[in-house]
Design a protein around this motif. Structure first.
Motif, short mmCIF file in Angstrom:
data_model
loop_
_atom_site.label_atom_id
_atom_site.label_comp_id
_atom_site.label_asym_id
_atom_site.label_seq_id
_atom_site.Cartn_x
_atom_site.Cartn_y
_atom_site.Cartn_z
N ILE A 121 39.23 44.37 45.28
CA ILE A 121 39.47 44.27 44.52
C ILE A 121 39.76 42.84 43.56
O ILE A 121 40.29 41.70 44.88
CB ILE A 121 40.24 45.61 43.71
CG1 ILE A 121 41.72 44.99 44.12
CG2 ILE A 121 40.04 46.83 44.06
CD1 ILE A 121 42.65 45.57 44.05
N ARG A 122 39.54 42.08 42.94
CA ARG A 122 39.70 41.21 42.52
C ARG A 122 41.14 41.38 40.96
O ARG A 122 41.29 42.30 40.08
CB ARG A 122 39.05 40.17 41.19
CG ARG A 122 38.80 38.88 40.64
CD ARG A 122 38.02 37.76 40.80
NE ARG A 122 36.76 37.61 41.59
CZ ARG A 122 35.79 38.43 41.64
NH1 ARG A 122 35.28 39.28 40.92
NH2 ARG A 122 34.88 38.09 42.46
N PHE A 123 42.12 41.14 40.85
CA PHE A 123 43.23 41.22 40.39
C PHE A 123 42.65 40.06 39.16
O PHE A 123 42.28 38.46 39.11
CB PHE A 123 44.45 40.61 40.48
CG PHE A 123 44.73 41.32 41.79
CD1 PHE A 123 45.61 42.70 41.67
CD2 PHE A 123 44.85 41.51 43.23
CE1 PHE A 123 45.76 43.53 42.38
CE2 PHE A 123 45.39 41.95 44.14
CZ PHE A 123 45.78 42.93 44.03
N PHE A 124 43.63 40.55 37.53
CA PHE A 124 43.30 39.75 37.07
C PHE A 124 44.01 39.91 35.05
O PHE A 124 44.58 40.68 35.75
CB PHE A 124 41.55 39.31 35.78
CG PHE A 124 41.99 40.52 35.16
CD1 PHE A 124 40.77 40.45 34.07
CD2 PHE A 124 41.18 41.78 35.88
CE1 PHE A 124 40.81 41.32 32.69
CE2 PHE A 124 41.06 42.80 35.03
CZ PHE A 124 40.39 42.52 33.37
N GLY A 125 44.27 38.88 34.37
CA GLY A 125 45.28 39.40 34.08
C GLY A 125 46.19 38.13 33.60
O GLY A 125 46.89 37.50 34.28
N ASP A 126 47.78 38.85 34.42
CA ASP A 126 48.83 38.79 34.31
C ASP A 126 49.13 37.83 36.43
O ASP A 126 49.72 37.13 36.00
CB ASP A 126 50.58 38.74 34.53
CG ASP A 126 50.34 39.01 32.88
OD1 ASP A 126 49.90 38.66 32.01
OD2 ASP A 126 51.25 40.12 32.55
N LYS A 127 47.68 37.75 37.06
CA LYS A 127 48.10 37.51 38.58
C LYS A 127 46.65 37.78 38.56
O LYS A 127 45.17 38.38 38.51
CB LYS A 127 48.52 38.83 39.33
CG LYS A 127 48.17 38.98 40.55
CD LYS A 127 48.99 40.53 41.59
CE LYS A 127 49.08 40.12 43.09
NZ LYS A 127 49.08 40.96 44.00
#
Length: 342
Positions: A121-127
């Motif tokens: 998975i790829r984190f996005f937003g605050d991370k």
């Protein structure tokens, strides 16, 4: 006569209006078309239900359930009980799956004969960053000794398996970790697509501190039970000590770190499939240990040769090498200064 779809998405929704539309669109845009999506509005007080109903009018593959709030575990199990597909695809109401997610996971499941399949998975937003989860059955089962080996919304699993072994109601905030351990214990076979197939949104309020504390306590109970099942017989005598020190937020003394490293080396020798994940695990243990100094460098060197650190964890290892070079006191001072500046 209606023909059952191949895949059933399970989508729990609770006050999800802020990000829900992007999630719904990513499901509808899957390259694999033979699916249904069971979306359960768990007593939302915002416009979640209206968004679900509007989307279902545009895409009849969506089945909308709405009722009073019952919580995540009850919602997941309810949706699974209604699923008609051969496979369950988990999804959360604030994440985005890539167009070929289902297609690639089905290919992987068929190629490996597995029962459960995750993905990177790829984190996005605050991370930011990626979580490159293990992808082989043995490595995944070894990782479960320490923590969940899957990002929950990335998982596909046999519907019959989840109907027979639903999410345990006692494992609040650690329901996925409990489920994977249970499935391992009943002989399920695991795999994962070693490719990012889901974007995982990180935002404030996802897990409060009180939930984190409850999760830690629940996870320790799960970890203890699983260790008694999974650890090789020759290592069972040290299972309780291992479980105590394996808790991810537990600080380690230098002596405890040394003990854990000896344990990892024995585990790798006794259970070769665990070797693939132990390079990541020992660096995590180093990160939460105290007493780092120049005298630790030979041990780190020997560990790196015996249990190679994956490329994704090399930046973390480099930071720990720097900590050894400058010492813990200076390291903590620098961290304090950086925190105050930020």
């Amino acid at each position: 006569m209606n023909i059952a779809p191949k895949v059933s998405f399970v989508l729990p929704c609770y006050n999800s209006a802020a990000y829900l539309q992007a999630t719904l669109d990513s499901i509808s845009q899957q390259s694999f078309k033979d699916f249904e999506c069971i979306a359960v509005d768990d007593g939302s007080s915002d416009s979640t239900l209206a968004l679900l109903q509007q989307h279902a009018q545009q895409d009849p593959r969506f089945v909308i359930i709405t009722r009073e709030n019952r919580g995540l575990i009850a919602t997941l199990n309810e949706a699974i009980s209604l699923a008609k597909g051969e496979w369950i695809a988990r999804m959360d109401a604030d994440d985005i799956c890539h167009p070929q997610r289902i297609e690639k996971q089905l290919q992987r499941l068929q190629a490996t004969g597995s029962d459960v399949c995750g993905s990177w998975i790829r984190f996005f937003g605050d991370k930011s960053g990626e979580w490159m989860t293990p992808s082989t059955d043995g490595a995944i089962k070894a990782m479960l000794l320490f923590n969940s080996a899957f990002a929950h919304p990335s998982v596909m699993a046999r519907t019959a398996l989840l109907k027979t072994h639903p999410y345990p109601p006692h494992a609040v905030h650690a329901e996925d970790y409990a489920l994977w351990c249970t499935l391992a214990e009943v002989g399920a076979r695991f795999t994962a697509v070693p490719e990012v197939l889901l974007d995982y949104r990180c935002h404030a309020g996802q897990i409060t501190q009180s939930k984190k504390d409850q999760l830690r306590a629940t996870a320790q109970i799960i970890r203890s039970k699983y260790a008694r099942f999974a650890l090789p017989a020759a290592m069972q005598k040290n299972a309780a000590r291992f479980v105590e020190l394996a808790e991810p937020a537990r600080p380690l003394s230098r002596a405890e770190f040394d003990w854990m490293c000896d344990f990892y080396l024995e585990l790798a020798s006794t259970w070769p499939a665990s070797r693939d994940i132990l390079g990541e695990v020992w660096v995590d243990s180093l990160q939460r240990s105290s007493g780092s100094n120049l005298l630790l460098l030979p041990k780190i060197h020997s560990l790196s040769k015996a249990l190679p650190v994956p490329a994704s964890e090399q930046p973390k290892l480099k930071r720990q090498l720097l900590r050894c070079l400058i010492g813990d006191n200076v390291w903590q001072l620098i961290k304090k200064i950086k925190t105050n500046v930020l």
